[in-house]
Write a protein that holds these residues in place. Structure first.
Motif: not given
Length: 429
Positions: A388-401, A403-418
């Motif tokens: 029931g909570c909205p997804w966060g963006d732990f690494d602040k890379d613009g991708l919600k956790d 869909v972010d393949k690397c939710p704890k390391r910032p990365g570009p959207i083109e590389n799925k957040g890694c």
């Protein structure tokens, strides 16, 4: 000088259809009963204290509430009355003040009332009242004297002893519910079975009946109660006392001084004969004062009733003083929504809900499909997968956790957040 009994003593739609049917039946059968009763009977029920053990009412006055389906009540009242039947000698229209002219007919009366009732529907109760006079005293000795006005009537009667009284069977139909219609309103009829000792003023000559409107309304800690009724009795005449049809009434208030522990009660009850010879003697009126003590913690099921009765009008059956005590038990559980929580504790009595939420269903404040009791973020919309909570963006890379393949390391959207790798180690990703 004339002899007269001046003071005896100084003392929802279906429901309405049922009410109409019963009212018509009562009115239809009254003439037949009236015609079959003797015109010179001297039998009547002296006892005026007639409790029904209503858990929502007062001592005698009943509430307009019902017991509820399969709920029940049982009770036992004891009462002592001093001088409930007195003969006074009149000169003209004035009562002679000399004590010697005041003749006690019934000097002491100790009585009991056993009552029980059961609710067959939420709107219909069946009630039974069984009265017994444990002890009644009439001084028939030469020193006690028997006044000429009643000598012929009483000389062959046994008025001292233990006597059964008329059993009463009542049906109570609730028409209005306070939670829905502002007040409780019920219609009641009862039949008096001639099972008592009519020679000792403990029973009627034949079948009697009564019909009443019962009303009550709770205002804060106060329970306001009003009863208005009609009682048909076989025509009775004892000296100049004439009893037949009666208008009955009861009104009073109960104040819950200590919640679910103590209720203080003040009540007025009485009757007025609707005969051709209406007098003070045929209009008993009594004030009842006392308390109801609830003996169980956090429950009103078991109650001890204590009080006294004081005369207001010197009608028959109104004693110089009355003392009474009663023990009542009422199983009264109302649960309209069947969620296992009594209505008096249920904050949502018509909608089922868990006890943890005081009987109300859990809400979904943010409208995300998860009720607040299991929603980790009840005020922010979020998917069930994230409780029931909205997804966060732990690494602040613009991708919600989610869909972010690397939710704890910032990365570009083109590389799925890694972050892009550096396979050849030349420092260029």
């Amino acid at each position: 000088m004339t002899d007269s009994v001046h003071s005896l003593p100084v003392r929802s739609k279906k429901n309405f259809q049922w009410l109409l049917v019963l009212a018509i039946w009562v009115l239809w059968t009254t003439p037949a009963w009236a015609q079959s009763t003797p015109s010179d009977s001297t039998a009547f029920q002296l006892q005026q204290f007639r409790p029904w053990g209503d858990p929502d009412g007062l001592f005698q006055a009943q509430s307009g509430a019902s017991l509820g389906q399969w709920n029940f009540k049982v009770g036992l009242y004891l009462n002592y009355a001093k001088d409930p039947l007195i003969l006074r000698v009149l000169q003209g229209n004035s009562v002679i003040a000399a004590p010697s002219e005041r003749i006690n007919i019934i000097e002491h009366q100790v009585a009991a009332d056993l009552m029980f009732g059961i609710g067959f529907f939420d709107w219909l109760d069946l009630e039974v009242q069984i009265p017994v006079t444990f002890y009644q005293f009439f001084d028939s000795s030469p020193s006690g004297g028997l006044h000429p006005a009643v000598a012929g009537t009483l000389q062959n009667r046994n008025l001292t002893g233990t006597f059964f009284s008329d059993i009463k069977i009542g049906v109570k139909l609730r028409a209005l519910n306070e939670k829905e219609h502002w007040m409780n309103l019920a219609f009641k009829i009862y039949l008096g079975i001639p099972s008592g000792n009519k020679e000792s003023f403990n029973g009627e000559e034949t079948v009697s009946f009564g019909a009443s409107l019962l009303m009550n309304k709770r205002v804060g800690i106060a329970n306001l109660t009003l009863n208005i009724g009609y009682r048909f009795l076989p025509r009775t005449q004892f000296v100049n006392l004439v009893i037949s049809h009666e208008l009955t009434y009861g009104l009073g208030v109960g104040v819950e001084a200590i919640k679910k522990r103590l209720e203080l009660i003040a009540e007025l009850s009485g009757a007025t004969a609707l005969t051709e010879n209406v007098s003070v003697a045929s209009a008993p009126m009594e004030a009842l004062l006392g308390a109801r003590i609830y003996l169980l913690k956090r429950s009103k099921a078991l109650a001890l009733n204590l009080g006294v009765g004081l005369p207001l009008l010197p009608g028959y059956g109104t004693p110089q003083v009355r003392v009474f005590a009663g023990l009542t038990f009422a199983r009264q559980v109302f649960d309209q929504d069947k969620d296992g929580i009594p209505d008096e504790e249920d904050k949502c009595p018509k909608v089922p809900g868990p006890r943890d939420n005081m009987g109300c269903p859990w809400p979904d404040t943010d409208g995300d499909g998860l009720t607040d009791n299991i929603d980790k973020c009840p005020k922010r919309f979020g998917p069930k997968k994230n409780k029931g909570c909205p997804w966060g963006d732990f690494d602040k890379d613009g991708l919600k956790d989610n869909v972010d393949k690397c939710p704890k390391r910032p990365g570009p959207i083109e590389n799925k957040g890694c972050p892009w790798p550096d396979r050849d180690g030349d420092g260029i990703h």
